[in-house]
Design a protein around this motif. Structure first.
Motif, short mmCIF file in Angstrom:
data_model
loop_
_atom_site.label_atom_id
_atom_site.label_comp_id
_atom_site.label_asym_id
_atom_site.label_seq_id
_atom_site.Cartn_x
_atom_site.Cartn_y
_atom_site.Cartn_z
N GLU A 139 30.80 -38.44 -9.00
CA GLU A 139 30.65 -37.48 -10.10
C GLU A 139 31.91 -37.40 -10.95
O GLU A 139 31.84 -37.29 -12.19
CB GLU A 139 30.30 -36.10 -9.54
N GLN A 140 33.08 -37.48 -10.32
CA GLN A 140 34.34 -37.47 -11.09
C GLN A 140 34.45 -38.72 -11.96
O GLN A 140 34.87 -38.64 -13.12
CB GLN A 140 35.54 -37.38 -10.14
N LYS A 141 34.06 -39.88 -11.40
CA LYS A 141 34.10 -41.11 -12.20
C LYS A 141 33.14 -41.01 -13.38
O LYS A 141 33.44 -41.45 -14.49
CB LYS A 141 33.73 -42.31 -11.33
N ASN A 200 28.92 -38.52 2.85
CA ASN A 200 28.17 -38.76 1.60
C ASN A 200 28.55 -37.76 0.53
O ASN A 200 28.53 -38.09 -0.66
CB ASN A 200 26.67 -38.69 1.88
N LEU A 201 28.87 -36.52 0.93
CA LEU A 201 29.28 -35.51 -0.05
C LEU A 201 30.61 -35.90 -0.70
O LEU A 201 30.79 -35.76 -1.93
CB LEU A 201 29.40 -34.15 0.64
N THR A 202 31.52 -36.43 0.11
CA THR A 202 32.80 -36.89 -0.44
C THR A 202 32.59 -38.03 -1.42
O THR A 202 33.16 -38.05 -2.53
CB THR A 202 33.73 -37.34 0.72
N GLU A 203 31.75 -39.00 -1.03
CA GLU A 203 31.45 -40.11 -1.93
C GLU A 203 30.75 -39.65 -3.20
O GLU A 203 31.01 -40.16 -4.29
CB GLU A 203 30.59 -41.15 -1.20
N LEU A 204 29.87 -38.65 -3.07
CA LEU A 204 29.18 -38.11 -4.23
C LEU A 204 30.15 -37.42 -5.18
O LEU A 204 30.06 -37.58 -6.41
CB LEU A 204 28.09 -37.13 -3.79
N ASN A 205 31.11 -36.66 -4.64
CA ASN A 205 32.12 -36.00 -5.48
C ASN A 205 32.95 -37.02 -6.25
O ASN A 205 33.24 -36.85 -7.43
CB ASN A 205 33.03 -35.11 -4.63
N ILE A 206 33.33 -38.10 -5.55
CA ILE A 206 34.11 -39.16 -6.22
C ILE A 206 33.29 -39.80 -7.34
O ILE A 206 33.78 -40.03 -8.45
CB ILE A 206 34.57 -40.21 -5.19
N GLU A 230 28.86 -34.93 5.31
CA GLU A 230 30.21 -34.72 4.74
C GLU A 230 30.73 -36.00 4.10
O GLU A 230 31.34 -35.97 3.01
CB GLU A 230 31.17 -34.26 5.84
#
Length: 196
Positions: free
Chosen positions: A184-186, A176-182, A174
């Protein structure tokens, strides 16, 4: 000596020792019957359990499982089987004792249960619980309850280790998923800002 002379000689010997031959054949069956009727009857039942190490069943869990090493721990398994914790729970479920039962009576019931139980290794992963009693009443029920509590206690450390590892991994996923979403948005903002 020919066959006829040997037969006559053998019959003569048998006739001289007739009491030594016939009396035991008459007395011993009656004596055996009397002893058999006087001896207390013992009934025995057993159950076999297949307990495999988790790492053998799924090599991906090898790093997260606690290998029980059951063959090396047969002494510890016997101690676990005869532990007060397991036998008290069994006696309570069978209603042999209650919470109000005095301590000496509890000790007596637990001691009787412990003396009737035995565990041994049949093969590499198969273990046998044996239960012996002078009465056949409730033997199957007692053995089922004992084996259920025994397996629960045996697998508790492994289950807690696996559940702890699973919760740790899910927390990390969870995060790493949050960091990955951030990230991807950047990346999407960067591509929108600099399309060339």
């Amino acid at each position: 000596m020919d066959i006829w002379q040997r037969t006559v000689w053998l019959l003569g010997v048998m006739w001289r020792y007739r009491y030594s031959i016939v009396l035991p054949m008459l007395i011993l069956p009656v004596l055996g019957l009397i002893i058999g009727l006087k001896m207390p009857k013992n009934y025995a039942t057993h159950t076999s359990m297949l307990i495999q190490e988790t790492a053998k069943m799924n090599p991906f869990l090898e790093d997260f499982s606690v290998s029980p090493l059951l063959e090396e721990r047969i002494g510890a398994l016997n101690t676990l089987l005869h532990s007060r914790h397991i036998l008290t729970a069994v006696a309570l479920e069978l209603q042999l004792i209650s919470e109000q039962t005095p301590a000496p009576e509890k000790d007596r019931v637990i001691g009787q249960l412990s003396s009737k139980l035995k565990m041994r290794i049949v093969s590499k992963d198969v273990y046998r619980l044996e239960y012996k009693d002078s009465s056949p009443h409730n033997m199957e029920q007692v053995l089922n309850i004992v084996s259920r509590y025994f397996i629960d206690e045996l697998l508790t450390p492994e289950r807690s280790s696996i559940s702890g590892s699973a919760s740790f991994l899910s927390t990390e996923i969870e995060k790493n998923l949050t960091e990955l979403n951030i990230a991807e948005q950047k990346l999407a903002h960067f591509k929108n800002r600099y399309p060339n």
